[in-house]
Design an enzyme around this catalytic site. Structure first.
Site, PDB file in Angstrom:
ATOM      1  N   HIS A 195     -38.405  19.580  -3.614  1.00 46.73           N
ATOM      2  CA  HIS A 195     -38.287  18.395  -2.752  1.00 46.73           C
ATOM      3  C   HIS A 195     -37.742  18.827  -1.395  1.00 46.73           C
ATOM      4  O   HIS A 195     -36.715  19.522  -1.329  1.00 46.73           O
ATOM      5  CB  HIS A 195     -37.321  17.383  -3.355  1.00 46.73           C
TER       6      HIS A 195
ATOM      7  N   ASP B  29     -41.137   7.055  -4.393  1.00 47.84           N
ATOM      8  CA  ASP B  29     -39.741   6.920  -4.864  1.00 47.84           C
ATOM      9  C   ASP B  29     -39.687   5.749  -5.855  1.00 47.84           C
ATOM     10  O   ASP B  29     -40.267   4.686  -5.585  1.00 47.84           O
ATOM     11  CB  ASP B  29     -38.835   6.655  -3.646  1.00 47.84           C
TER      12      ASP B  29
ATOM     13  N   GLU C 117     -36.407  12.574 -17.593  1.00 42.95           N
ATOM     14  CA  GLU C 117     -35.121  13.114 -17.097  1.00 42.95           C
ATOM     15  C   GLU C 117     -33.959  12.371 -17.760  1.00 42.95           C
ATOM     16  O   GLU C 117     -32.828  12.838 -17.747  1.00 42.95           O
ATOM     17  CB  GLU C 117     -35.027  12.957 -15.577  1.00 42.95           C
TER      18      GLU C 117
HETATM   19  C1  6MZ Z   1     -35.847  12.873  -9.508  1.00 44.15           C
HETATM   20  C2  6MZ Z   1     -35.583  13.789  -7.429  1.00 44.15           C
HETATM   21  C3  6MZ Z   1     -34.843  14.870  -7.982  1.00 44.15           C
HETATM   22  O1  6MZ Z   1     -38.463  13.244  -0.906  1.00 44.15           O
HETATM   23  O2  6MZ Z   1     -36.518  12.908   0.614  1.00 44.15           O
HETATM   24  N1  6MZ Z   1     -35.649  13.982  -6.116  1.00 44.15           N
HETATM   25  N2  6MZ Z   1     -36.081  12.817  -8.203  1.00 44.15           N
HETATM   26  N3  6MZ Z   1     -35.143  13.860 -10.098  1.00 44.15           N
HETATM   27  C4  6MZ Z   1     -34.613  14.878  -9.373  1.00 44.15           C
HETATM   28  N4  6MZ Z   1     -33.865  15.834 -10.018  1.00 44.15           N
HETATM   29  C5  6MZ Z   1     -32.543  16.201  -9.638  1.00 44.15           C
HETATM   30  N5  6MZ Z   1     -34.516  15.694  -6.978  1.00 44.15           N
HETATM   31  C6  6MZ Z   1     -35.022  15.138  -5.845  1.00 44.15           C
HETATM   32  O3  6MZ Z   1     -36.431  14.656  -1.203  1.00 44.15           O
HETATM   33  C7  6MZ Z   1     -35.354  14.034  -1.860  1.00 44.15           C
HETATM   34  C8  6MZ Z   1     -35.860  13.029  -2.866  1.00 44.15           C
HETATM   35  O4  6MZ Z   1     -36.545  13.706  -3.947  1.00 44.15           O
HETATM   36  C9  6MZ Z   1     -36.322  13.042  -5.173  1.00 44.15           C
HETATM   37  C10 6MZ Z   1     -35.423  11.847  -4.874  1.00 44.15           C
HETATM   38  O5  6MZ Z   1     -36.215  10.703  -4.686  1.00 44.15           O
HETATM   39  C11 6MZ Z   1     -34.748  12.258  -3.574  1.00 44.15           C
HETATM   40  O6  6MZ Z   1     -34.311  11.145  -2.802  1.00 44.15           O
HETATM   41  P1  6MZ Z   1     -37.384  13.911  -0.138  1.00 44.15           P
HETATM   42  O7  6MZ Z   1     -37.864  15.008   0.738  1.00 44.15           O
END
Ligand code: 6MZ
Length: 370
Positions: free
Chosen positions: A24, A174, A234
């Protein structure tokens, strides 16, 4: 302190060409950049720097704390210029780890105060790809009629001998979003196919939202031929895990809380799994690396890829994830090379991109000492 063997293995894992399929953008920001951005916003009086400094530097984080932290990251990285900067840095950091193919995912965001739309957010991300200086960024153009040309977006022919990182972008939905917002993201992904967008992800806080809310957008993505990856299991949620398996996406991330029957279904469907060891251990989804379901899937020869999830948030790197696998399960260098090379089969780009990557691995096989 690590012994000589561990040091040598770490160096080898670093040199290994690697495929990153689950990272991410906002989870991959450098700590130094986060601190700098926080300081700047502190000076402007938007936040109290001392309050956030210790949160940014904290080592162990629970899953709910991670999502609080993402809200902070989104305040810090909220304007176009910063989005471009962090994208550039994140790609350079992955390239420095010898990641040869990066599928980077991010949630297109609206921020009226900053004049940001989902489209302009993505444009800022693509500007970040173009700004990378240390390597050539090669994007797959999935809108190309011949289906095969990739575009080097920031190199010149004189620089063709520089190292390359092949890339694709995934647009994340999201779990907080409405159906309309999710459909908007899929429409944007279709529109941006010629700019390197290769698929759709569903992510966000797993205790929020309902599968039925995203389903219309995901079905739409399926209809228009966009590959999909889902964050699955998760948290324990039997009904949703079953619905996700029924949907049969191209890949799934995490899959921590599956029960006997669901493991059987996953394996029979052969859905490739994005394994995020450090993330799952730090957020206490599994007790330790040794008890991670990686080992069961690996022994079952189930398709999988080692990934970082949020290397900034969890202070890890893809090289480190390979090292963890080698130390915890005693895998040989040959087996690790095979894990990395096999991941090429699960990327969301076409056979030409896969061919280019296979060549990278053939070269590596000749050079790496196994
Ligand atoms: C679920 C996750 C995550 O999209 O703003 N994100 N969603 N489980 C996880 N495991 C720990 N880790 C990250 O990157 C941040 C976003 O990615 C998702 C969440 O929606 C988080 O706000 P971006 O670039």
């Amino acid at each position: 302190m690590e012994g000589d063997d561990d040091v040598e293995m770490r160096e080898w894992c670093h040199a290994l060409p690697k495929i990153e399929l689950h990272a991410h953008l906002n989870g991959s920001i450098r700590d130094s950049t986060l601190l700098e951005l926080a300081k700047r916003l502190g000076e402007k009086g938007v936040i109290v720097f001392e309050d956030v400094e210790h949160i940014i530097m904290k080592y162990g984080r629970s899953l709910p704390e991670c999502f609080q932290l993402f809200d902070l990251f989104h305040i810090l990285a909220t304007d176009h210029e910063t989005v471009t900067r962090i994208t550039k840095e994140v790609i350079e950091d992955f390239a420095a780890e010898n990641v040869v193919y990066l599928e980077l995912r991010t949630t297109p965001k609206k921020n009226e105060a900053k004049g940001m739309t989902k489209r302009s957010y993505m444009k800022a991300v693509i500007d970040g790809l173009r700004a990378v200086e240390t390597v050539d960024v090669v994007l797959f153009d999935s809108s190309n009629e011949n289906g095969s040309e990739s575009t080097i977006i920031n190199g010149t022919s004189a620089e063709m001998k520089r190292r390359k990182i092949y890339m694709g972008l995934l647009l994340s939905i999201d779990r907080r979003e409405t159906t309309t917002a999710a459909v908007e993201t899929v429409d944007l992904a279709v529109e941006m196919k010629d700019l390197g967008v290769v698929g759709i992800d569903l992510s966000g806080n797993p205790v929020i939202g309902e599968w039925q809310t995203y389903l219309p957008a995901l079905k739409h993505a399926k209809e228009v031929g966009l590959p999909i990856t889902l964050h699955c299991g998760e948290v324990p949620n039997k009904k949703e895990i079953q619905a996700m398996l029924d949907f049969c996406p191209q890949r799934m991330g995490h899959v921590c809380y599956l029960e006997e029957e669901e493991w059987k279904t996953l394996k029979s469907l052969k859905i490739p799994v994005e394994i995020c060891l450090t993330s799952n251990v730090r957020t206490e989804r599994v007790p330790s690396v040794e008890y991670h379901h990686f080992v069961d899937l690996y022994n079952a020869k189930h398709p999988l890829a080692l990934c970082t999830d949020d290397p900034g948030l969890f202070s890890t790197s893809l090289s480190n994830e390979y090292f963890l696998v080698a130390s915890a399960f005693g895998l040989s260098k040959g087996e690790m090379l095979q894990i990395s090379q096999k991941a090429v089969e699960y990327i969301f780009a076409d056979s030409e991109m896969k061919k280019s990557l296979m060549k990278v691995f053939e070269d590596a096989q000749r050079k790496l000492v196994l």
